[in-house]
Scaffold this motif. Sequence first.
Motif, short mmCIF file in Angstrom:
data_model
loop_
_atom_site.label_atom_id
_atom_site.label_comp_id
_atom_site.label_asym_id
_atom_site.label_seq_id
_atom_site.Cartn_x
_atom_site.Cartn_y
_atom_site.Cartn_z
N TYR A 7 3.48 -17.12 17.62
CA TYR A 7 4.12 -16.16 18.16
C TYR A 7 4.11 -15.12 17.29
N THR A 9 5.20 -11.75 15.92
CA THR A 9 6.97 -11.22 16.23
C THR A 9 7.09 -9.67 15.10
N SER A 44 4.50 -12.88 27.74
CA SER A 44 5.79 -12.43 26.42
C SER A 44 7.33 -13.24 26.49
N SER A 45 8.01 -13.20 25.87
CA SER A 45 9.42 -14.38 26.19
C SER A 45 10.48 -13.26 26.99
N LEU A 46 10.73 -14.41 27.41
CA LEU A 46 12.13 -14.35 28.43
C LEU A 46 12.94 -13.36 27.60
N ASP A 47 13.13 -14.55 26.70
CA ASP A 47 14.40 -14.66 25.42
C ASP A 47 14.21 -13.87 24.13
N ASP A 48 13.43 -12.45 23.94
CA ASP A 48 13.05 -11.98 22.95
C ASP A 48 11.99 -11.19 22.94
N PRO A 49 12.12 -9.78 23.28
CA PRO A 49 11.18 -9.27 23.91
C PRO A 49 10.50 -9.06 22.52
N THR A 51 9.19 -10.65 20.20
CA THR A 51 8.23 -11.65 20.33
C THR A 51 6.79 -11.57 21.33
#
Length: 106
Positions: A7, A9, A44-49, A51
Amino acid sequence: MITVNLYYTGTNGSAKAFATEMEASGIADEIRNEPGNLRYQYFSSLDDPETVLLIDSWTDQAAIDAHHASSMMQEIIELREKYDLHMTAERFISEEMGGDEKFIRK
């Protein structure tokens, strides 16, 4: 098979910019062509743009060790620094699906 979820970030879209540069520069394709690499794919993360997830799968630890010893790793490290990314990782070793296979819709 060994799978490592990495991950990445950052801030202000830097994780996505890193993944984009890894693809555009050809580094990601070089990794995909290394002996023992089975998967190297960004999500791409849906809940954390901020990450991006990298799923990185290899046949065995020897293949991972060879990848880590390659000159390409320095390029990757430099890109991580360029984008000021922080990382967390999860490691999984695959085994037979067993009775879970009946829950997988193909």
